[in-house]
Design a protein around this motif. Structure first.
Motif, PDB file in Angstrom:
ATOM      1  N   ARG A  52       1.227  -2.846   1.976  1.00  0.00           N
ATOM      2  CA  ARG A  52      -0.174  -3.071   1.603  1.00  0.00           C
ATOM      3  C   ARG A  52      -0.846  -3.883   2.530  1.00  0.00           C
ATOM      4  O   ARG A  52      -1.762  -3.922   3.397  1.00  0.00           O
ATOM      5  CB  ARG A  52      -0.523  -3.072   0.293  1.00  0.00           C
ATOM      6  CG  ARG A  52      -1.948  -3.213   0.207  1.00  0.00           C
ATOM      7  CD  ARG A  52      -2.321  -3.339  -1.549  1.00  0.00           C
ATOM      8  NE  ARG A  52      -2.036  -2.246  -2.266  1.00  0.00           N
ATOM      9  CZ  ARG A  52      -2.783  -1.128  -2.080  1.00  0.00           C
ATOM     10  NH1 ARG A  52      -3.939  -1.120  -1.445  1.00  0.00           N
ATOM     11  NH2 ARG A  52      -2.518   0.081  -2.979  1.00  0.00           N
ATOM     12  N   THR A  53      -0.323  -5.418   2.433  1.00  0.00           N
ATOM     13  CA  THR A  53      -0.895  -6.532   3.330  1.00  0.00           C
ATOM     14  C   THR A  53      -0.663  -6.138   4.565  1.00  0.00           C
ATOM     15  O   THR A  53      -1.877  -6.498   5.352  1.00  0.00           O
ATOM     16  CB  THR A  53      -0.074  -7.752   3.041  1.00  0.00           C
ATOM     17  OG1 THR A  53       0.028  -7.943   1.549  1.00  0.00           O
ATOM     18  CG2 THR A  53      -0.322  -8.864   3.713  1.00  0.00           C
ATOM     19  N   ASP A  74      -3.442  -3.367   5.824  1.00  0.00           N
ATOM     20  CA  ASP A  74      -4.631  -3.923   5.816  1.00  0.00           C
ATOM     21  C   ASP A  74      -5.006  -4.858   6.913  1.00  0.00           C
ATOM     22  O   ASP A  74      -5.913  -4.599   7.404  1.00  0.00           O
ATOM     23  CB  ASP A  74      -4.880  -4.665   4.250  1.00  0.00           C
ATOM     24  CG  ASP A  74      -5.054  -3.488   3.308  1.00  0.00           C
ATOM     25  OD1 ASP A  74      -5.276  -2.529   3.546  1.00  0.00           O
ATOM     26  OD2 ASP A  74      -4.990  -4.082   2.253  1.00  0.00           O
ATOM     27  N   LEU A  75      -4.038  -5.776   7.166  1.00  0.00           N
ATOM     28  CA  LEU A  75      -4.438  -6.736   8.186  1.00  0.00           C
ATOM     29  C   LEU A  75      -4.551  -5.873   9.656  1.00  0.00           C
ATOM     30  O   LEU A  75      -5.336  -6.221  10.553  1.00  0.00           O
ATOM     31  CB  LEU A  75      -3.305  -7.773   8.360  1.00  0.00           C
ATOM     32  CG  LEU A  75      -3.432  -8.799   7.268  1.00  0.00           C
ATOM     33  CD1 LEU A  75      -2.053  -9.864   7.275  1.00  0.00           C
ATOM     34  CD2 LEU A  75      -4.550  -9.515   7.256  1.00  0.00           C
ATOM     35  N   THR A 120      -7.551  -3.687  10.236  1.00  0.00           N
ATOM     36  CA  THR A 120      -8.836  -4.443  10.149  1.00  0.00           C
ATOM     37  C   THR A 120      -8.999  -4.660  11.797  1.00  0.00           C
ATOM     38  O   THR A 120      -9.912  -4.802  12.297  1.00  0.00           O
ATOM     39  CB  THR A 120      -8.794  -5.376   9.360  1.00  0.00           C
ATOM     40  OG1 THR A 120      -8.806  -4.938   7.894  1.00  0.00           O
ATOM     41  CG2 THR A 120     -10.338  -6.249   9.496  1.00  0.00           C
ATOM     42  N   GLN A 166       1.898   3.213   2.588  1.00  0.00           N
ATOM     43  CA  GLN A 166       1.616   2.935   3.494  1.00  0.00           C
ATOM     44  C   GLN A 166       0.846   4.506   4.544  1.00  0.00           C
ATOM     45  O   GLN A 166      -0.155   3.900   5.144  1.00  0.00           O
ATOM     46  CB  GLN A 166       2.733   2.722   4.627  1.00  0.00           C
ATOM     47  CG  GLN A 166       2.374   2.268   6.086  1.00  0.00           C
ATOM     48  CD  GLN A 166       3.482   2.035   6.859  1.00  0.00           C
ATOM     49  OE1 GLN A 166       4.709   2.971   6.713  1.00  0.00           O
ATOM     50  NE2 GLN A 166       3.663   1.084   8.012  1.00  0.00           N
ATOM     51  N   ILE A 204      -2.889   4.675   3.016  1.00  0.00           N
ATOM     52  CA  ILE A 204      -3.675   3.527   3.602  1.00  0.00           C
ATOM     53  C   ILE A 204      -3.959   3.856   5.064  1.00  0.00           C
ATOM     54  O   ILE A 204      -5.300   3.709   5.388  1.00  0.00           O
ATOM     55  CB  ILE A 204      -3.004   2.165   3.443  1.00  0.00           C
ATOM     56  CG1 ILE A 204      -2.702   1.528   2.074  1.00  0.00           C
ATOM     57  CG2 ILE A 204      -3.677   1.067   4.178  1.00  0.00           C
ATOM     58  CD1 ILE A 204      -1.943   0.525   2.012  1.00  0.00           C
ATOM     59  N   GLY A 210      -7.973   4.873   6.380  1.00  0.00           N
ATOM     60  CA  GLY A 210      -8.561   3.887   7.318  1.00  0.00           C
ATOM     61  C   GLY A 210      -9.502   4.143   8.101  1.00  0.00           C
ATOM     62  O   GLY A 210      -9.794   5.684   8.366  1.00  0.00           O
TER      63      GLY A 210
END
Length: 242
Positions: free
Chosen positions: A72-73, A76-77, A80, A113, A116, A120
């Motif tokens: 998740r972390t 997301d990074l 973005t 994963q 996400i 996205g």
């Protein structure tokens, strides 16, 4: 085309970088060893600057309940930063059947994963591979006690890392799938039989015993780790062992 390959120094990533560069693209490997940390965020913006395609081959350091937080972390990074940099394609490597084994923490994490990525802002591709031939020895080590290896008869369709890298490089160089491509080795084995073949080739004296409760793959029911309808790679397990 410029491709930022995160996890680009690893088993698959280093091969993907080589293949893309040989094909005339500019593929740049990124990893902790190059100053990029996908959890802390260090170096990510610099890594994706000017990239047309981002390939994420990073992996959780554990297979347990901590793995979802890693994906998740990191996703997301990376998403973005890639969106901010104007990347037009984002590729991840996942696992055949990953959404059908909810009892495995790591499989749930990889399914997260994928979710996400699909939700996205960037056109995407997911390459799902079966179990790597390179990991069979490690699977045996998990359930080895003395001279005995205990393995379930879970169907496995092993694929060579070189074939996985070729498939990832091909997808990265092409148009986004906005979906999933399954790849697999050409043969299906019960895991216990695969273990016996591996042990016999190594000549290490261990005996493989069929145990439906043994190891990580005991949680798998049916043949969800295989897909005969996937794009089949050429390398057979006996040839890879040789």
């Amino acid at each position: 085309m410029k491709v930022a390959v995160f996890g680009g120094t690893g088993l698959i990533g280093s091969r993907v970088v080589s293949l893309l560069n040989a094909a005339g693209h500019e593929a740049v490997p990124h990893a902790q060893s190059t100053g990029v940390d996908v959890i802390e965020g260090t170096g990510i913006d610099e890594a994706v600057a000017g990239a047309d395609v981002v390939v994420n081959l990073t992996n959780s350091p554990t297979f347990d309940e901590a793995s979802p937080a890693f994906f998740r972390t990191s996703m997301d990074l990376l998403l973005t930063a890639a969106d901010r940099a104007g990347a037009r394609h984002f590729v991840v490597l996942s696992i055949v059947g990953v959404d059908q084994v909810p009892d495995l923490d790591y499989y749930r994490a990889k399914a997260l994963q994928e979710e996400i990525l699909a939700a996205g802002p960037i056109p995407y591709s997911i390459v799902r591979a079966t179990q790597f031939m390179e990991f069979v020895a490690a699977v045996l080590s998990w359930t080895t006690e003395g001279d005995t290896v205990r393995l379930p008869a879970t169907p496995i369709q092993p694929i060579a890392a070189a074939d996985v890298a070729g498939a990832v490089a091909e997808v990265a160089a092409g148009a986004p799938l906005n979906g999933i491509r399954d790849i697999a080795g050409p043969e299906i084995y019960p895991l216990d039989e695969l273990g016996r073949i591996t042990v016999a080739h190594a000549g290490d004296g261990r005996t493989v015993v069929t145990d439906p409760t043994a190891g990580m793959f005991a949680a798998v029911r049916g043949d969800v780790l295989t897909n005969p309808n996937a794009r089949l790679a050429a390398t057979r397990y006996a040839d890879w062992l040789g």
